[in-house]
Design an enzyme around this catalytic site. Structure first.
Site, PDB file in Angstrom:
ATOM      1  N   SER A  91     -39.814  38.478 -31.690  1.00  0.00           N
ATOM      2  CA  SER A  91     -40.277  39.596 -30.874  1.00  0.00           C
ATOM      3  C   SER A  91     -41.732  39.833 -31.254  1.00  0.00           C
ATOM      4  O   SER A  91     -42.043  40.500 -32.243  1.00  0.00           O
ATOM      5  CB  SER A  91     -39.447  40.855 -31.145  1.00  0.00           C
ATOM      6  OG  SER A  91     -38.127  40.689 -30.666  1.00  0.00           O
ATOM      7  N   THR A  92     -42.630  39.240 -30.455  1.00  0.00           N
ATOM      8  CA  THR A  92     -44.047  39.286 -30.832  1.00  0.00           C
ATOM      9  C   THR A  92     -44.610  40.697 -30.785  1.00  0.00           C
ATOM     10  O   THR A  92     -45.597  40.989 -31.458  1.00  0.00           O
ATOM     11  CB  THR A  92     -44.868  38.384 -29.895  1.00  0.00           C
ATOM     12  OG1 THR A  92     -44.648  38.799 -28.546  1.00  0.00           O
ATOM     13  CG2 THR A  92     -44.465  36.940 -30.042  1.00  0.00           C
ATOM     14  N   CYS A  93     -43.959  41.561 -29.990  1.00  0.00           N
ATOM     15  CA  CYS A  93     -44.486  42.916 -29.940  1.00  0.00           C
ATOM     16  C   CYS A  93     -44.305  43.632 -31.272  1.00  0.00           C
ATOM     17  O   CYS A  93     -45.003  44.606 -31.559  1.00  0.00           O
ATOM     18  CB  CYS A  93     -43.822  43.712 -28.817  1.00  0.00           C
ATOM     19  SG  CYS A  93     -42.024  43.646 -28.844  1.00  0.00           S
ATOM     20  N   PHE A  94     -43.350  43.140 -32.110  1.00  0.00           N
ATOM     21  CA  PHE A  94     -43.132  43.740 -33.430  1.00  0.00           C
ATOM     22  C   PHE A  94     -43.430  42.763 -34.552  1.00  0.00           C
ATOM     23  O   PHE A  94     -43.122  43.049 -35.713  1.00  0.00           O
ATOM     24  CB  PHE A  94     -41.686  44.229 -33.545  1.00  0.00           C
ATOM     25  CG  PHE A  94     -41.300  45.151 -32.435  1.00  0.00           C
ATOM     26  CD1 PHE A  94     -41.877  46.398 -32.326  1.00  0.00           C
ATOM     27  CD2 PHE A  94     -40.375  44.758 -31.478  1.00  0.00           C
ATOM     28  CE1 PHE A  94     -41.524  47.242 -31.295  1.00  0.00           C
ATOM     29  CE2 PHE A  94     -40.036  45.597 -30.444  1.00  0.00           C
ATOM     30  CZ  PHE A  94     -40.607  46.847 -30.338  1.00  0.00           C
TER      31      PHE A  94
END
Length: 1093
Positions: free
Chosen positions: A1059-1062
Site C-alpha cells: 500500500s504505497t499510500c502508507f
C-alpha cells in the site's frame, strides 16, 4: 466778517495753485512735443540718410548679384571704401542681406585683382586709412559671422551663401590668397600684412568666431543627411586652426577649439567621410596630442566641464576617441597611458553626473546614457547614432590592443621578478597609491598613504606562486607599477560600462571578442598569489571600503567580461575545446569567487543591508552564480567544491535562527555554501513554521476544519480538480482527507480513517503526467515538459494550474513523487529565466539534444550560412498541417546569415522552450507558487530542486531503511522472514532491483532526500495471512501466529503486496527463503503494485 475773508483767501490760493499747475503741464506738453518732433525729425533724417546710403550702394554695385561665372566690373577700391563705411554702420540683416552678399562678392573679386587701384586691401596700405580700414574690416567680418548664424544649410540657396561668407572669412584672416601680395613689389609688405590679418583674426576670436563656426557645423552636419559640403567643412577647419596656430597653440585657443569645435556631434566622422584633407590638417597640427595634453590638467578640465553640457561632453569624448582611432599607429601608443586614459575616464565621469537611475518628470531617455537629467536638442538627437558608432571605437580591437599593451608586455615577460628581502606576493604598501600616481592629477592624500602603509605593512605575506599561477612566470604584486597600469586602464573601461549603460553589452562584447584581454587578466589574477591574492584583496577592501581603487575595477571588469563570455559559450566550447579557459581555470575561479564573496559579507566589508549597491559584490557574485549554474547543469567540479570549509553549520544555522543579517544575506545570495542536507532541513523548517502561523499543525488539522473530498477511481483527475481547484491556498496547505469510491460505487475501506491522500496525490500526478493525456510530453531522455499542443484538451490551462498546485502540495508535505522533469522546465519554475544571465541555448539540450546539435553546427559553421537556406521561422507539423512560426516579425523572409546566426539560434531555442509553452508554464508556475513560497526555492539549484521533488538520486541505503522500519502482524526485526527479506535485498538483489523494491512499496524509486528517517509515513512491514480482499487487519491470533511463524494457510501461491499510500509492505509468512526471493522479485518487476493485492 472774519469768516468771509478767510474763505475768499482760500479760494484765491486754490485758484492760483491750479493756474500754476496748468502752466507747468502746458510746458511739459510743449517739451514733449518738441522731443517727439525732434525724434521724428531725427528718425526721418536718418531714414533719409540710410536711404541715400543704400541708393548710393545700389548705384555703385547695382541691385542684382553678379554670379561667380560672370566677370564683374570693379570700381576703384577707395571709392568703394568711402561708400561702404557708411553702409556698414547702418547695416540691418533683414534689409541688407542681399546688398551684403553683393559687397562680399565684390570683396572676393577685388582680392583676385592684381591692380592696386582695384584691390580692396590697398585701402589698408594707405597710412591715413590703415586704422580706419582695419576696424572697418573687423566690422565687415563680424557681420559675416552674424549672417552665417542666420543661414540654414539645408536650403540650397543659403548653403551657397554659407560657402561665400566662409570664403570671405578665409580671405581676410590670412594673406596667402591675396594676388597683390604675390607681386614682387609687395613682397616686403607681407610680414606687415600678416600682422594685420592676425589682428583682424584676433578680434574675430574675441567676438565669437568659434561660436559661429560651432553654429554652422551643428546646423549643417547634425541631421539625418549632412547639408554641408566637403569644401565648406574644410574651410571651417582651416578657420578654426588659424588662430590656434597664430597663438602658438595657447591654452586659451585650445580651450575654444575643444569646447566649440571638437564638441560638435560626430565631427571627426564627417571629416573622414566629407573632408579627409581637413582631417589631415588635424594630424599635421598634432591636434589630438595637444588637446589631450591640454585637457588632462585638472584646471583645464574644469573649464571644459563648466562650459559643456553633459551630452556635448559625450560628443567631445566621441570625437577624441575617433581621433585616437585615426592616430592608433602614430600618436596613441605614446599618449594611451596615462594621459588619454585619464581624459577618457574623466569625461565619462562628467557625463555620468547627469545620469539618473529612474524615470521622472525631470529626465529624458538617452539612447547611450539611459535616463538623463538634461534635455536633448534636435541636432543632438539626430546625431546620436553616429556618436554611438564613434564611441564604439573605444572598444574596437585596435584601441583595446593599444590600451592594454601593458598586458601583452606582462604576458611576454615571463621571468620572475627579482626577490629582495621585502619582496612578497600580494599587496604592497602602495597598492592604491601607486596605481594613481601615474594619472596626472589624481593624487591621494598623505593621510591615506600613511593609513595604507600601516594597514598593509602588517598584512603582506611572502610566498611563491602556487601551481596554476602566471603560466611560466613569477608572482606579481597587487600594487606594483605594471599591475597598477593594467588596473587603471581597467578602471577606465569599467567607468565606460557604468556610464554608457545602454552600450554595456556592446562594450563587453568588444572586450571579450576583439582582444585577448579577458584570459590575460585572468593570468594577472592568478599571479597575485594563493587563491588569486584573496587575502590581499580583502586587506585592501578593509582600507578602501567603497572599492573605488583601480585594483577593484580590474577585478570587476574581469568578472563582468568573463560573465559575458561564459554566458554565450556552448558546451562544445566550454567543456571540449576549453577556450578561452580550461576546466581547471573554472575550478580555481569558482573557488576564489566563492571564498571572496563569502568573506566580504561575513567580515562586514560591504553593507549587508544593501549589498546590491556594491558593484564589486554584484560583479563577483554574478560570475560566481553563473559558474555554479553551469556546474549544476553539467558538472566540472564536485558538489563539495562549493562549500566553505570554515563555515560551522551549527553556528551558521544558529546565526540564521537569531536573524543575523550577514547569515541571512549569505543564505539568500549563495545558499550553496552549506551542505544540501542542511538546506533541505531549512526548507522543511520554513514549511513547518508557516503551518504553525496558519494554524495547520497536526492538532489543528484533527478538527472538523480538515477538507474531505470524495474521489471515484474511474474519475480520479476530474473529481480531484472539481473539488480542489476552488480551494484557497491556505485550505490546500492543510489536511486533505480522501474517500475513494470503487468501480462498484462503494466506499473503499481505509486504514487511516479514509485519509489516503498520498495515494490520491500519487495517482493523480501519475495520470496528468501521462503523455497520452497530452498535458505533458517526454523528451528523448524521458523527462517531462508541458505539451505545446495541450490546447486540444479542454480547460488545459486550468489543469496545468491544478497540476502545479498538486505538485506543490506534494513538495509541501515532503511526499516524494517519481516525476522526472526536463531541466529547462524546472529552471523556469525556479524563475531563472528572468535572470539577465539566462541563456536559452544552454538549456536546449534538456529539451531536444538533436536540435541543440543542429544549432551548434550552425553556430560553428565555417562557410556562408546563407548556403543553408534558413530563415527566421520554424515549421511545425500540427495534426498533419504545416504551420510556420516566425521567430521575429517578418521572419519568413529574413535569411539567416553569418552576422545574425547567433541571434537565430537563441531565438529558436527561446521559441521551443518558452514561446510555444509560455501559457502552460505560466499556469503551472502560478499553481505551484500558490503553495510553495518562491523564496524557499532559491535555496536550490535545478538538480537539487528535482531531488526535492523526486528524492535523492543515490543508492538505496538498506541499513538506514531497516533502522527506520516499523513491523506489524507479529513481525519484528529478528523474525525469520524479516531477516530473509533484508538478506535478499542486500545479497541477492542488484541495485536496480532495490530501486524497484523501493518503488513497489513507496511509489518512488528514489530514497527520501534526508534519508528514511524523514519518510512519511514510515516504512512498515506487516505479516498477512490472507489476500487483501479478506484482510480485516491485525488480530490477537494473527499476531501470535505471525510472531511464532505458525502457518494458518500455506502462502506459497501468494505474492507480496503493498500500500504505497502508507509505505506498507504486506508480506506473507513464507516458509522458505527461496520462495520469498522469487515471489518478491516477480512482484516488484511486474510493475503493478496495487493490482497484486
Amino acid at each position: 466778517m472774519f469768516g468771509t475773508n478767510s474763505s475768499n483767501r482760500g479760494a484765491f490760493l486754490e485758484a492760483t495753485r491750479e493756474a500754476r499747475e496748468e502752466r507747468a503741464a502746458e510746458r511739459r506738453r510743449d517739451e514733449a512735443a518738441v522731443k517727439i518732433q525732434a525724434t521724428v525729425r531725427g528718425w526721418l533724417v536718418r531714414c533719409s540718410l540710410d536711404k541715400n546710403v543704400r541708393e548710393r550702394f545700389d548705384d555703385l554695385f547695382g541691385s542684382e548679384v553678379v554670379l561667380s561665372d560672370q566677370t564683374p566690373t570693379l570700381p576703384p577700391a577707395l571709392d568703394v571704401f568711402q561708400q561702404i563705411t557708411h553702409f556698414i554702420k547702418i547695416f540691418k540683416l533683414e534689409k541688407d542681406e542681399k546688398r551684403f552678399e553683393i559687397f562680399t562678392r565684390y570683396l572676393l573679386a577685388s582680392m583676385d585683382s592684381e591692380n592696386l587701384q582695384l584691390s580692396y586691401v590697398s585701402c589698408g596700405m594707405n597710412k591715413d586709412l590703415t586704422l580706419h580700414w582695419i576696424q572697418h574690416m573687423k566690422d565687415v567680418l563680424f557681420i559675416a559671422c552674424k549672417v552665417l548664424e542666420s543661414l540654414q544649410a539645408e536650403v540650397s540657396s543659403e548653403n551657397r551663401l554659407i560657402s561665400l561668407y566662409l570664403h570671405l572669412l578665409l580671405a581676410f584672416t590670412a594673406t596667402n590668397t591675396w594676388k597683390i601680395v604675390r607681386m614682387k613689389n609687395f613682397e616686403p609688405l607681407r610680414p606687415a600684412l600678416n600682422k594685420l590679418t592676425e589682428n583682424i583674426m584676433g578680434d574675430l576670436v574675441c567676438r565669437g568666431l568659434y561660436t559661429t563656426l560651432n553654429h554652422v557645423l551643428v546646423r549643417g552636419l547634425c541631421r539625418g543627411k549632412a547639408a554641408l559640403r566637403g569644401p565648406a567643412v574644410t574651410t571651417i577647419t582651416t578657420l578654426a586652426l588659424r588662430p590656434l596656430v597664430a597663438a602658438q597653440y595657447s591654452d586659451k585657443l585650445l580651450s575654444l577649439i575643444t569646447i566649440h569645435i571638437l564638441s560638435v556631434p560626430a565631427l571627426i566622422h564627417h571629416l573622414v567621410t566629407l573632408a579627409p584633407e581637413a582631417l589631415q590638417m588635424f594630424h599635421a597640427n598634432e591636434l589630438f596630442e595637444r588637446v589631450v595634453e591640454f585637457v588632462q590638467t585638472e584646471q583645464n578640465l574644469r573649464i571644459v566641464f563648466n562650459t559643456l553640457e553633459g551630452s556635448y561632453s559625450l560628443c567631445l569624448l566621441a570625437n577624441l576617441v575617433h581621433l585616437a582611432y585615426e592616430e592608433k599607429d602614430r600618436a596613441l601608443p605614446r599618449l594611451a597611458f596615462p594621459k588619454f586614459n585619464f581624459v577618457v575616464k574623466r569625461l565619462l565621469e562628467k557625463c555620468g553626473e547627469y545620469v539618473t537611475t529612474k524615470q521622472s518628470s525631470l529626465t529624458q531617455w538617452h539612447p547611450v546614457l539611459g535616463w538623463f537629467s538634461r534635455p536633448l536638442d534636435q541636432h543632438l538627437n539626430e546625431s546620436l547614432t553616429l556618436v554611438k558608432s564613434q564611441l564604439q571605437l573605444l572598444w574596437s580591437g585596435s584601441i583595446i590592443r593599444v590600451m592594454f599593451s601593458c598586458l601583452s608586455d606582462l604576458m611576454a615577460d615571463q621571468e620572475p621578478q627579482s626577490n629582495d628581502s621585502n619582496s612578497n606576493s600580494g599587496v604592497t604598501a602602495t597598492s592604491t597609491t601607486s596605481s594613481l600616481s601615474n594619472a596626472g592629477s589624481i593624487t591621494p592624500s598623505n593621510l591615506l598613504k600613511k593609513v595604507l602603509e600601516r594597514k598593509l605593512s602588517c598584512t603582506v605575506t611572502g610566498g611563491g606562486l602556487r601551481s596554476g599561477g602566471l603560466r611560466g612566470g613569477g608572482c606579481r604584486k597587487l600594487g606594483s607599477p605594471t599591475v597598477s597600469t593594467v588596473a587603471i586602464v581597467c578602471s577606465m573601461y569599467h567607468t565606460a560600462i557604468t556610464t554608457l549603460s545602454q552600450l554595456r553589452m556592446d562594450i563587453l562584447t568588444g572586450l571579450c571578442y576583439k582582444s585577448d584581454m579577458v584570459p590575460q587578466l585572468w593570468h594577472i589574477l592568478l599571479s597575485l598569489g594563493p587563491s588569486c591574492g584573496i587575502k590581499n584583496y580583502l586587506d585592501l577592501l578593509s582600507v578602501s571600503t567603497k572599492a573605488t581603487a583601480p585594483e577593484f575595477h580590474l577585478l570587476i571588469l574581469f568578472c563582468d567580461a568573463t560573465t559575458h563570455l561564459v554566458t554565450v559559450l556552448d558546451d562544445l566550447e566550454m567543456y571540449e575545446q576549453q577556450k578561452p579557459f580550461t576546466l581547471a581555470d573554472y575550478s580555481t575561479m569558482a573557488s576564489f569567487l566563492n571564498n571572496f564573496t563569502y568573506k566580504i559579507i561575513n567580515n562586514g566589508l560591504v553593507d549587508v543591508r544593501n549589498v546590491q549597491n556594491s558593484a564589486l559584490f554584484v560583479s563577483a557574485h554574478t560570475l560566481l552564480m553563473l559558474l555554479y549554474k553551469r556546474n549544476s547543469r553539467r558538472s566540472y567540479v564536485p558538489d563539495t567544491h562549493w562549500l566553505i570549509k570554515e563555515v560551522r553549520v551549527s553556528a551558521f544555522m544558529a546565526d540564521l535562527e537569531h536573524g543575523k543579517r550577514s547569515a541571512q544575506v549569505l543564505m539568500q545570495k549563495m545558499p550553496h555554501i552549506i551542505p544540501h542536507t542542511e538546506r533541505v532541513l531549512l526548507f522543511r523548517k520554513n514549511v513547518n513554521n508557516e503551518k504553525a502561523v496558519l494554524g495547520l499543525t497536526d492538532a489543528a488539522c484533527a478538527t472538523p476544519h480538515s477538507t474531505l473530498i470524495t474521489i471515484h477511481r474511474c474519475r480520479l483527475v476530474e473529481d480531484g480538480y472539481r473539488q480542489l481547484a476552488s480551494l484557497s491556498p491556505r485550505s490546500l496547505k492543510g489536511m486533505i482527507r480522501v474517500r475513494f469510491i470503487n468501480e462498484q460505487g462503494l466506499d473503499e475501506a481505509g486504514i487511516d480513517q479514509d485519509g489516503v491522500f498520498k495515494e490520491f496525490l500519487e495517482e493523480t500526478l501519475k495520470r496528468v503526467f501521462d503523455p497520452s493525456l497530452n498535458l505533458f510530453r517526454l523528451t528523448s531522455e524521458e523527462r517531462l515538459y508541458p505539451s505545446p499542443t495541450s490546447s486540444m484538451t479542454e480547460n488545459h490551462l486550468q489543469l496545468f494550474e491544478f497540476t502545479g498546485r498538486m505538485l506543490g502540495k506534494a513538495v509541501y508535505e515532503g511526499i516524494v513523487v517519481d516525476c522526472p522533469f526536463a531541466s529547462f522546465f524546472l529552471s523556469q519554475v525556479l524563475g531563472e529565466q528572468q535572470s539577465a544571465l539566462y541563456s536559452s541555448i544552454d538549456e536546449l539540450p534538456s529539451l531536444d539534444p538533436e536540435l541543440y546539435k543542429s544549432m551548434t553546427y550552425i553556430k560553428h559553421y565555417d562557410g556562408d550560412v546563407n548556403e543553408l537556406d534558413l530563415t527566421f521561422s520554424y515549421d511545425e507539423d500540427y495534426l498533419g498541417q504545416i504551420i510556420t512560426h516566425e521567430l521575429r516579425p517578418g521572419g519568413k523572409v529574413v535569411p539567416v546569415t553569418n552576422d545574425n546566426k547567433i541571434v537565430y539560434i537563441h531565438l529558436m531555442a527561446h521559441f521551443k522552450m518558452h514561446t510555444q509553452i509560455k501559457d502552460q508554464t505560466k499556469a503551472f508556475i502560478r499553481g505551484f507558487r500558490s503553495i510553495i513560497n518562491p523564496e524557499w526555492l532559491s535555496l536550490f539549484s535545478v538538480p537539487e530542486f528535482q531531488r526535492l521533488i523526486s528524492g535523492d538520486n543515490v543508492a538505496v541505503d538498506l541499513k538506514d531503511l531497516r533502522e527506520n522500519t516499523l513491523y506489524y502482524g507479529g513481525f519484528h526485526d529478528k523474525h525469520r522472514v524479516v531477516c530473509w527479506l533484508w538478506d535478499i535485498l542486500e545479497r541477492d538483489f542488484k541495485e536496480e532491483e532495490r530501486a524497484l523494491f523501493l518503488k513497489f512499496v513507496t511509489s518512488c524509486s528514489k530514497p527520501p532526500l534526508l534519508g528514511f528517517t524523514h519518510l512519511e509515513p514510515p516504512f512498515s512491514i506487516r505479516c498477512v495471512e490472507v489476500g487483501d480482499d479478506e484482510d480485516t487487519g491485525d488480530t490477537i491470533g494473527s499476531v501470535i501466529r505471525g510472531f511464532f511463524a505458525i502457518r494458518k494457510r500455506d502462502p506459497v501461491n501468494r505474492l507480496p503486496t503493498s500500500s504505497t499510500c502508507f509505505n506498507l509492505l504486506k508480506l506473507p509468512n513464507y516458509q522458505r527463503k527461496s520462495t520469498l526471493r522469487d515471489k518478491l522479485r516477480y512482484a516488484i518487476t511486474s510493475n503493478t503494485g496495487f493490482e497484486l493485492s
